[in-house]
Design a protein around this motif. Sequence first.
Motif, PDB file in Angstrom:
ATOM      1  N   SER A 229     -23.041 -13.627  11.646  1.00 31.20           N
ATOM      2  CA  SER A 229     -22.904 -12.076  11.665  1.00 31.20           C
ATOM      3  C   SER A 229     -23.165 -11.854  13.451  1.00 31.20           C
ATOM      4  O   SER A 229     -22.522 -11.173  13.968  1.00 31.20           O
ATOM      5  CB  SER A 229     -23.551 -11.365  10.993  1.00 31.20           C
ATOM      6  N   GLN A 230     -24.214 -12.784  13.684  1.00 36.00           N
ATOM      7  CA  GLN A 230     -24.375 -12.379  15.177  1.00 36.00           C
ATOM      8  C   GLN A 230     -23.250 -12.744  16.245  1.00 36.00           C
ATOM      9  O   GLN A 230     -23.061 -12.108  17.082  1.00 36.00           O
ATOM     10  CB  GLN A 230     -25.931 -13.266  15.488  1.00 36.00           C
ATOM     11  N   LYS A 231     -22.709 -13.932  15.717  1.00 35.33           N
ATOM     12  CA  LYS A 231     -21.640 -14.414  16.576  1.00 35.33           C
ATOM     13  C   LYS A 231     -20.487 -13.380  16.581  1.00 35.33           C
ATOM     14  O   LYS A 231     -19.958 -12.987  17.649  1.00 35.33           O
ATOM     15  CB  LYS A 231     -21.076 -15.719  16.063  1.00 35.33           C
ATOM     16  N   LEU A 232     -20.084 -12.858  15.289  1.00 35.07           N
ATOM     17  CA  LEU A 232     -19.192 -11.779  15.310  1.00 35.07           C
ATOM     18  C   LEU A 232     -19.356 -10.598  15.956  1.00 35.07           C
ATOM     19  O   LEU A 232     -18.437 -10.207  16.754  1.00 35.07           O
ATOM     20  CB  LEU A 232     -19.044 -11.476  13.827  1.00 35.07           C
ATOM     21  N   ILE A 233     -20.669 -10.303  15.858  1.00 33.67           N
ATOM     22  CA  ILE A 233     -20.872  -8.988  16.617  1.00 33.67           C
ATOM     23  C   ILE A 233     -20.967  -9.125  18.190  1.00 33.67           C
ATOM     24  O   ILE A 233     -20.240  -8.402  18.687  1.00 33.67           O
ATOM     25  CB  ILE A 233     -22.254  -8.560  16.284  1.00 33.67           C
ATOM     26  N   SER A 234     -21.275 -10.344  18.861  1.00 31.01           N
ATOM     27  CA  SER A 234     -21.214 -10.615  19.968  1.00 31.01           C
ATOM     28  C   SER A 234     -19.491 -10.507  20.697  1.00 31.01           C
ATOM     29  O   SER A 234     -19.294 -10.173  21.463  1.00 31.01           O
ATOM     30  CB  SER A 234     -22.239 -11.857  20.516  1.00 31.01           C
ATOM     31  N   ARG A 235     -18.875 -11.201  19.698  1.00 31.21           N
ATOM     32  CA  ARG A 235     -17.676 -11.191  19.992  1.00 31.21           C
ATOM     33  C   ARG A 235     -16.983  -9.766  19.993  1.00 31.21           C
ATOM     34  O   ARG A 235     -16.043  -9.460  21.072  1.00 31.21           O
ATOM     35  CB  ARG A 235     -16.688 -12.188  18.971  1.00 31.21           C
ATOM     36  N   ILE A 236     -17.394  -8.894  19.216  1.00 29.85           N
ATOM     37  CA  ILE A 236     -16.888  -7.739  18.997  1.00 29.85           C
ATOM     38  C   ILE A 236     -17.221  -6.840  20.351  1.00 29.85           C
ATOM     39  O   ILE A 236     -16.595  -6.090  21.025  1.00 29.85           O
ATOM     40  CB  ILE A 236     -17.241  -6.958  17.723  1.00 29.85           C
ATOM     41  N   GLU A 237     -18.638  -6.864  20.631  1.00 34.84           N
ATOM     42  CA  GLU A 237     -19.204  -6.530  21.833  1.00 34.84           C
ATOM     43  C   GLU A 237     -18.449  -6.780  23.032  1.00 34.84           C
ATOM     44  O   GLU A 237     -18.261  -5.977  24.049  1.00 34.84           O
ATOM     45  CB  GLU A 237     -20.509  -6.732  21.842  1.00 34.84           C
ATOM     46  N   ALA A 238     -17.918  -8.167  22.881  1.00 34.66           N
ATOM     47  CA  ALA A 238     -17.245  -8.635  24.330  1.00 34.66           C
ATOM     48  C   ALA A 238     -15.827  -7.768  24.496  1.00 34.66           C
ATOM     49  O   ALA A 238     -15.275  -7.826  25.668  1.00 34.66           O
ATOM     50  CB  ALA A 238     -17.132 -10.047  24.268  1.00 34.66           C
ATOM     51  N   SER A 239     -15.300  -7.501  23.437  1.00 33.35           N
ATOM     52  CA  SER A 239     -14.119  -7.020  23.647  1.00 33.35           C
ATOM     53  C   SER A 239     -13.925  -5.422  24.398  1.00 33.35           C
ATOM     54  O   SER A 239     -14.927  -4.800  24.080  1.00 33.35           O
ATOM     55  CB  SER A 239     -13.381  -6.818  22.328  1.00 33.35           C
ATOM     56  N   ARG A 240     -13.020  -5.264  24.915  1.00 34.67           N
ATOM     57  CA  ARG A 240     -13.177  -4.246  25.848  1.00 34.67           C
ATOM     58  C   ARG A 240     -12.960  -2.946  24.990  1.00 34.67           C
ATOM     59  O   ARG A 240     -12.726  -1.576  25.291  1.00 34.67           O
ATOM     60  CB  ARG A 240     -12.302  -4.103  26.907  1.00 34.67           C
ATOM     61  N   TYR A 241     -12.147  -3.199  23.519  1.00 35.10           N
ATOM     62  CA  TYR A 241     -11.707  -2.253  22.951  1.00 35.10           C
ATOM     63  C   TYR A 241     -12.864  -1.395  22.225  1.00 35.10           C
ATOM     64  O   TYR A 241     -12.896  -0.231  21.758  1.00 35.10           O
ATOM     65  CB  TYR A 241     -10.908  -2.503  21.703  1.00 35.10           C
TER      66      TYR A 241
ATOM     67  N   TYR B 208      -7.478  -4.479  15.303  1.00 36.11           N
ATOM     68  CA  TYR B 208      -8.246  -5.274  16.473  1.00 36.11           C
ATOM     69  C   TYR B 208      -9.165  -6.130  15.893  1.00 36.11           C
ATOM     70  O   TYR B 208      -9.689  -7.142  16.192  1.00 36.11           O
ATOM     71  CB  TYR B 208      -8.910  -4.023  17.595  1.00 36.11           C
ATOM     72  N   VAL B 209     -10.204  -5.201  14.711  1.00 36.74           N
ATOM     73  CA  VAL B 209     -11.350  -5.829  14.279  1.00 36.74           C
ATOM     74  C   VAL B 209     -11.021  -7.146  13.572  1.00 36.74           C
ATOM     75  O   VAL B 209     -11.585  -8.196  13.552  1.00 36.74           O
ATOM     76  CB  VAL B 209     -12.135  -5.185  13.402  1.00 36.74           C
ATOM     77  N   THR B 210      -9.713  -6.945  12.625  1.00 35.82           N
ATOM     78  CA  THR B 210      -9.245  -7.946  11.753  1.00 35.82           C
ATOM     79  C   THR B 210      -8.818  -9.303  12.686  1.00 35.82           C
ATOM     80  O   THR B 210      -9.178 -10.596  12.381  1.00 35.82           O
ATOM     81  CB  THR B 210      -7.956  -7.688  10.886  1.00 35.82           C
ATOM     82  N   ALA B 211      -8.212  -8.891  13.848  1.00 37.44           N
ATOM     83  CA  ALA B 211      -7.944 -10.059  15.030  1.00 37.44           C
ATOM     84  C   ALA B 211      -9.026 -10.841  15.187  1.00 37.44           C
ATOM     85  O   ALA B 211      -9.134 -12.165  15.354  1.00 37.44           O
ATOM     86  CB  ALA B 211      -6.980  -9.485  15.887  1.00 37.44           C
ATOM     87  N   ILE B 212     -10.140 -10.112  15.731  1.00 40.86           N
ATOM     88  CA  ILE B 212     -11.251 -10.835  15.967  1.00 40.86           C
ATOM     89  C   ILE B 212     -12.072 -11.640  14.892  1.00 40.86           C
ATOM     90  O   ILE B 212     -12.269 -12.947  15.197  1.00 40.86           O
ATOM     91  CB  ILE B 212     -12.407  -9.790  16.627  1.00 40.86           C
ATOM     92  N   ILE B 213     -11.824 -11.003  13.843  1.00 35.46           N
ATOM     93  CA  ILE B 213     -12.458 -11.905  12.626  1.00 35.46           C
ATOM     94  C   ILE B 213     -11.805 -12.950  12.308  1.00 35.46           C
ATOM     95  O   ILE B 213     -12.214 -14.103  12.201  1.00 35.46           O
ATOM     96  CB  ILE B 213     -12.607 -10.868  11.361  1.00 35.46           C
ATOM     97  N   GLN B 214     -10.501 -13.094  12.331  1.00 35.90           N
ATOM     98  CA  GLN B 214      -9.585 -14.191  12.183  1.00 35.90           C
ATOM     99  C   GLN B 214      -9.731 -15.248  13.320  1.00 35.90           C
ATOM    100  O   GLN B 214      -9.867 -16.358  12.952  1.00 35.90           O
ATOM    101  CB  GLN B 214      -8.147 -13.795  11.917  1.00 35.90           C
ATOM    102  N   ASP B 215      -9.979 -14.628  14.360  1.00 33.18           N
ATOM    103  CA  ASP B 215     -10.100 -15.528  15.681  1.00 33.18           C
ATOM    104  C   ASP B 215     -11.345 -16.438  15.378  1.00 33.18           C
ATOM    105  O   ASP B 215     -11.412 -17.709  15.450  1.00 33.18           O
ATOM    106  CB  ASP B 215     -10.456 -14.589  16.855  1.00 33.18           C
ATOM    107  N   TYR B 216     -12.521 -15.829  14.947  1.00 29.72           N
ATOM    108  CA  TYR B 216     -13.505 -16.437  14.559  1.00 29.72           C
ATOM    109  C   TYR B 216     -13.571 -17.411  13.235  1.00 29.72           C
ATOM    110  O   TYR B 216     -14.001 -18.504  13.440  1.00 29.72           O
ATOM    111  CB  TYR B 216     -14.640 -15.501  14.055  1.00 29.72           C
ATOM    112  N   GLN B 217     -12.767 -17.066  12.508  1.00 29.29           N
ATOM    113  CA  GLN B 217     -12.321 -17.615  11.253  1.00 29.29           C
ATOM    114  C   GLN B 217     -11.840 -19.225  11.543  1.00 29.29           C
ATOM    115  O   GLN B 217     -11.962 -20.035  11.122  1.00 29.29           O
ATOM    116  CB  GLN B 217     -11.660 -17.029  10.310  1.00 29.29           C
TER     117      GLN B 217
END
Lengths: 303, 368
Positions: free
Chosen positions: B60-72, B134-143
């Motif tokens: 969860s931490q990793k995902l959240i930091s990825r989302i935080e990094a996105s400019r969206y 956008y969120v789904t894309a980030i999650i898939q990326d992580y996956q």
Amino acid sequence: MHAVKLNNLTKVYGKEKSVAVDNVSLTVEKGELFGLIGPDGAGKTSIFRMLTTLLLPDGGSAIVDGYDIVKDYAYIRSTVGYMPGKFSLYPDLTVEENLSFFATVFGTTIEENYHLIKDIYIQIEKFKHRRAGKLSGGMKQKLALCCALIHKPTVLFLDEPTTGVDPVSRKEFWEMLKRLKQQGITIMVSTPYMDEATLCDRIALIDQGKILSIETPENITRSYPDKLYAVKAENMYALLKTMESYEHAASSYAFGEYAHVSFREAISEDTVKRYLQDSGLSGVELRPIDATIEDCFINLLKK
Amino acid sequence: MKQFITFVRKEFAHVLRDRKTLLILFGMPIMQILIFGFALTNEVKNSAIVVIDYAQDEASQKLISRIEASRYFEVNKLSTDHHQIEESFKAGKVKLALIFPQNFYTDLMHQNKAQIQIITDATDPNTANTLTNYVTAIIQDYQSDLNQSASLPYRIIPETKMLYNPQLKSVHGFVPGVMALVLMLVCVMMTAVSIVREKEMGTMEILLVSPFKPLLVILSKAVPYLILSLINVASILCLSVFVLDLPVNGSLLLLFAESTLFIITCLTIGIFISVRTGSQQVAMLISLMGMMLPTILFSGFMFPIENMPKVLQLVTNIVPAKWYYIIVKLIMIKGLGFSAIWKETLILASMTLFLLIVSLKNFKIRLA
């Protein structure tokens, strides 16, 4: 050859077929200063617009400077000068720019015909860098006249050039027209001001599209049928009322500070005075006068 | 010829001396480009979201930091009380909420599947959709990053590429649209009004009673606006290249040639309106209602033509701006040459010819 010749010229407007110009026939000689005198809505502007080829007539024909107004409109457009009733120059251009623009449009230059406009232009030359929209009414008319003259027209059409201009400028304007006439330019001018009529060589009195009379101003006033009196009393309203019911009076109407009255038959001034005093009017004055153009116009309208 | 030049010069004087006209002429295009370029975009940037992390683990931490990094996104609240979600939505402060359940990482590792809840504020469905994507894309990326280490037998990895506009920038659609709009407005309205003004002021009367050909009056009115419009095209292009970072991919010369054609189309429409109307107000109203609205609605730059009912799709064909919009898009963004746009060019050219003939037929050499 006549400069302008109208033959039963007719103009009808709109669906309700209102007749603006009704079988008008007249001729203007070369070098003449011809006045078209009539109230607003008499058809003056319609006549001018037909003669300058801006409108097609619905009946009759007209010749300007030897050319037919319908067939040879292109010739007429390059030879006549026209000054519409409304101020029709570019308000955002300067005096000089307006003049040189119209000179170029007519294929000439200011220098070439400067002698024609010199008298007039000299009066506005000191404002030549001012925008035309900022000029006074009289100045605007002078500039418009310069623009209409700059291509040395053979016939000059001036549609109500003095409407909305102060009395002094009006007088000056007519003096300018006199001088232009001396240069051999035929001038046809329209005006609702009866006092300007005497300044023309010949005038046509017009009302509701019909010509009432075409004559020299002198002949028109001379041909006034009755003897005319100017009458004054302290109470003008009562005077006019009394005159209306006076059995001998043929016509009476207010004219400035007087009432102009004519009678059905020769009548002594004393008889009239006595009648008026008996009717309770005080300060009665009565004197015979010569008819003015306006009196003639009113007389012609009654017929 | 001298007459013509004098007339054109006079026309320039009219435009340059009237501050209001100047402002409309040059201020408006710049304003529109800037407004469309910066303020009115479909892109969703910096949306506030809430993340509720019951897991507090590695994944969860990793995902959240990825989302935080996105400019969206702007992750502005990490609360652990899901009752606050609805409050935040009601206050309109957040657009999206992301909820990680407890044991997120363990579920993922041991059961091979884990759940995440995404809640969006669908008051504005477009925004909600975009954000979810956008969120789904980030999650898939992580996956897929996770799966690289583990070996799964069968996988299809779609590789999408956004051609011509990889960053999905909305200016790509707006610049050609604004160009069409501005040219339509400037050319149609200005020409119509300036000719009708001569009629209204009575100067047309004098011009008609002169040896100057009435046709030349009209032509000399069109020339200054053609030149001024080309300046406008240049300034819009400069703005789009230097301020909005949208380069011209195709030939600049071709773009200007097509713009000139479209300007002439607009000028003939303006002339047509002026021939048929007698007052400046009417001319203005017709140009605005009759030209601006169809340009905005039917040129395809605000509303996709494909989504319209069939009847309206047919209507769009008679809107010149539609064809110009297509042309500019193809040249500027796709960088294509004349062979790709000859059909649209032909349509525009024939429209122009038709309008020109109609307005000349209607042109009156007299007052009435």
